[in-house]
Structure formats: structure tokens, C-alpha cells
Design a protein around this motif. Structure first.
Motif, PDB file in Angstrom:
ATOM      1  N   TYR A  34      66.192  42.912  60.028  1.00 50.38           N
ATOM      2  CA  TYR A  34      65.185  43.506  59.162  1.00 50.38           C
ATOM      3  C   TYR A  34      64.071  44.028  60.061  1.00 50.38           C
ATOM      4  O   TYR A  34      63.600  43.316  60.951  1.00 50.38           O
ATOM      5  CB  TYR A  34      64.658  42.474  58.169  1.00 50.38           C
ATOM      6  CG  TYR A  34      65.716  42.073  57.169  1.00 50.38           C
ATOM      7  CD1 TYR A  34      65.852  42.761  55.966  1.00 50.38           C
ATOM      8  CD2 TYR A  34      66.603  41.039  57.444  1.00 50.38           C
ATOM      9  CE1 TYR A  34      66.840  42.422  55.049  1.00 50.38           C
ATOM     10  CE2 TYR A  34      67.597  40.679  56.532  1.00 50.38           C
ATOM     11  CZ  TYR A  34      67.708  41.381  55.340  1.00 50.38           C
ATOM     12  OH  TYR A  34      68.688  41.048  54.442  1.00 50.38           O
ATOM     13  N   LYS A  70      74.745  41.185  57.405  1.00 48.97           N
ATOM     14  CA  LYS A  70      74.287  40.737  58.728  1.00 48.97           C
ATOM     15  C   LYS A  70      73.606  41.875  59.464  1.00 48.97           C
ATOM     16  O   LYS A  70      74.074  43.009  59.443  1.00 48.97           O
ATOM     17  CB  LYS A  70      75.469  40.227  59.567  1.00 48.97           C
ATOM     18  CG  LYS A  70      76.157  39.021  58.972  1.00 48.97           C
ATOM     19  CD  LYS A  70      75.292  37.806  59.088  1.00 48.97           C
ATOM     20  CE  LYS A  70      76.005  36.586  58.560  1.00 48.97           C
ATOM     21  NZ  LYS A  70      75.110  35.491  58.314  1.00 48.97           N
ATOM     22  N   LYS A 110      72.621  40.397  51.553  1.00 45.07           N
ATOM     23  CA  LYS A 110      73.286  39.367  52.355  1.00 45.07           C
ATOM     24  C   LYS A 110      73.948  39.903  53.627  1.00 45.07           C
ATOM     25  O   LYS A 110      74.539  39.138  54.380  1.00 45.07           O
ATOM     26  CB  LYS A 110      74.353  38.667  51.508  1.00 45.07           C
ATOM     27  CG  LYS A 110      73.827  38.119  50.191  1.00 45.07           C
ATOM     28  CD  LYS A 110      73.813  36.632  50.199  1.00 45.07           C
ATOM     29  CE  LYS A 110      73.524  36.067  48.833  1.00 45.07           C
ATOM     30  NZ  LYS A 110      72.137  35.799  48.609  1.00 45.07           N
ATOM     31  N   SER A 146      68.953  38.439  60.111  1.00 50.33           N
ATOM     32  CA  SER A 146      69.535  38.079  58.814  1.00 50.33           C
ATOM     33  C   SER A 146      69.958  36.610  58.751  1.00 50.33           C
ATOM     34  O   SER A 146      69.968  36.029  57.667  1.00 50.33           O
ATOM     35  CB  SER A 146      70.731  38.976  58.500  1.00 50.33           C
ATOM     36  OG  SER A 146      71.743  38.835  59.479  1.00 50.33           O
ATOM     37  N   LYS A 167      67.419  34.356  57.057  1.00 46.82           N
ATOM     38  CA  LYS A 167      67.069  34.664  55.662  1.00 46.82           C
ATOM     39  C   LYS A 167      67.711  33.612  54.760  1.00 46.82           C
ATOM     40  O   LYS A 167      68.831  33.171  54.995  1.00 46.82           O
ATOM     41  CB  LYS A 167      67.597  36.060  55.298  1.00 46.82           C
ATOM     42  CG  LYS A 167      67.165  36.559  53.932  1.00 46.82           C
ATOM     43  CD  LYS A 167      67.621  38.016  53.752  1.00 46.82           C
ATOM     44  CE  LYS A 167      67.080  38.601  52.479  1.00 46.82           C
ATOM     45  NZ  LYS A 167      67.803  38.205  51.301  1.00 46.82           N
ATOM     46  N   TRP A 197      65.666  44.192  49.145  1.00 45.34           N
ATOM     47  CA  TRP A 197      66.279  43.228  50.070  1.00 45.34           C
ATOM     48  C   TRP A 197      66.296  41.796  49.531  1.00 45.34           C
ATOM     49  O   TRP A 197      66.751  40.888  50.215  1.00 45.34           O
ATOM     50  CB  TRP A 197      65.559  43.264  51.420  1.00 45.34           C
ATOM     51  CG  TRP A 197      65.456  44.633  51.993  1.00 45.34           C
ATOM     52  CD1 TRP A 197      64.307  45.313  52.294  1.00 45.34           C
ATOM     53  CD2 TRP A 197      66.523  45.520  52.338  1.00 45.34           C
ATOM     54  NE1 TRP A 197      64.589  46.555  52.797  1.00 45.34           N
ATOM     55  CE2 TRP A 197      65.956  46.705  52.831  1.00 45.34           C
ATOM     56  CE3 TRP A 197      67.914  45.438  52.267  1.00 45.34           C
ATOM     57  CZ2 TRP A 197      66.710  47.795  53.256  1.00 45.34           C
ATOM     58  CZ3 TRP A 197      68.669  46.521  52.681  1.00 45.34           C
ATOM     59  CH2 TRP A 197      68.075  47.674  53.173  1.00 45.34           C
ATOM     60  N   PHE A 237      66.340  47.914  57.109  1.00 41.36           N
ATOM     61  CA  PHE A 237      67.406  47.034  57.591  1.00 41.36           C
ATOM     62  C   PHE A 237      68.336  47.823  58.518  1.00 41.36           C
ATOM     63  O   PHE A 237      68.722  48.951  58.219  1.00 41.36           O
ATOM     64  CB  PHE A 237      68.192  46.472  56.401  1.00 41.36           C
ATOM     65  CG  PHE A 237      69.298  45.540  56.808  1.00 41.36           C
ATOM     66  CD1 PHE A 237      68.996  44.243  57.181  1.00 41.36           C
ATOM     67  CD2 PHE A 237      70.620  45.966  56.836  1.00 41.36           C
ATOM     68  CE1 PHE A 237      70.004  43.369  57.585  1.00 41.36           C
ATOM     69  CE2 PHE A 237      71.634  45.093  57.205  1.00 41.36           C
ATOM     70  CZ  PHE A 237      71.324  43.802  57.579  1.00 41.36           C
TER      71      PHE A 237
END
Length: 130
Positions: A45, A42, A40, A57, A60, A36, A127
Motif C-alpha cells: 500500500y 498481496k 486481500k 499487505s 493488514k 481497500w 496499491f
């Protein structure tokens, strides 16, 4: 939130050996190697051990540290923090708020608005796409 408690044998049976080392024994995956790290997409997690939602996300960011980094957890109950003096360092460990699995550490050098950098092992997360 309901807490999840399992025996060591149950965790070993459910996790890969690498996930077990990180989630249950506080190991750390090598930097710049995690699944991860440069992800990228959406979504959310989640904890690899119990699937509890941990980070959105949109929190991040690329910290340059070599691990997925977030500036805030999904909720105040998503993670727990614990003082950690292992390996000759003074850090704050981050644990899953549901199953108490080791996720990584949080540092006070992140971006606004929180100023925090939750530095999380990829092996400790799954994810769920949006």
C-alpha cells in the motif's frame, strides 16, 4: 528520505477532491466504504499523494473498525505520528513520512506483535500488487 513539498494548488491539481480532503485537510472517509477496506491481494500500500511505500499487505488485518488496518508500517520512516486533539478526542495522527499527507490514526489496541492498529483511509492510499 527525500521529502516532497508542493503548493496547495499543485496538490489540488494532482488529487481528486475526495483525496485532497483526506490527504491535505485531514478529513475521514465514512467507515466500511473505502476501496481497500476488504482488499486481500498481496503487495504494498502506497501513499495516494506521492506513491511512497507505506504498509505491506501481510501486516493488514480486519480490525472491524470499518477502515483498512495494519499492525505496523513498512519502515520506521514510512510514516510520522503527531498528537491530535481535534473533534474532542485525544489521538495520534498518522502522516506520510515523505509528503506529510494525512493517512489516518494509530491506536494502541491492535494485535501482536506490535499491539498497534494503524487505521488508514482508503482514499489516502494506492496499491502496488506483488
Amino acid at each position: 528520505m527525500k521529502k516532497i513539498e508542493k503548493t496547495d494548488a499543485e496538490w489540488r491539481a494532482e488529487l481528486t477532491p475526495e483525496q485532497y480532503a483526506v490527504c491535505r485537510c485531514s478529513a475521514t472517509e465514512p467507515p466500511f466504504t473505502g476501496r481497500w477496506y476488504q482488499h486481500k491481494e498481496k503487495g504494498t500500500y502506497t501513499c495516494a499523494a506521492c506513491q511512497a511505500p507505506l504498509f505491506a499487505s501481510d501486516t493488514k488485518y480486519d480490525s472491524g473498525s470499518g477502515w483498512p488496518s495494519f499492525w505496523q508500517p513498512l519502515s520506521k520512516h514510512a510514516v510520522e505520528e503527531k498528537f491530535d486533539e481535534t473533534h474532542g478526542m485525544r489521538r495520534t495522527e498518522v502522516l506520510c513520512g515523505t509528503c506529510h499527507s494525512h493517512l489516518g490514526h494509530v491506536f494502541p489496541d491492535g494485535p501482536k506483535p506490535t499491539g498497534l492498529r494503524y487505521c488508514i483511509n482508503s482514499l489516502a492510499m494506492d496499491f502496488q500488487p506483488a
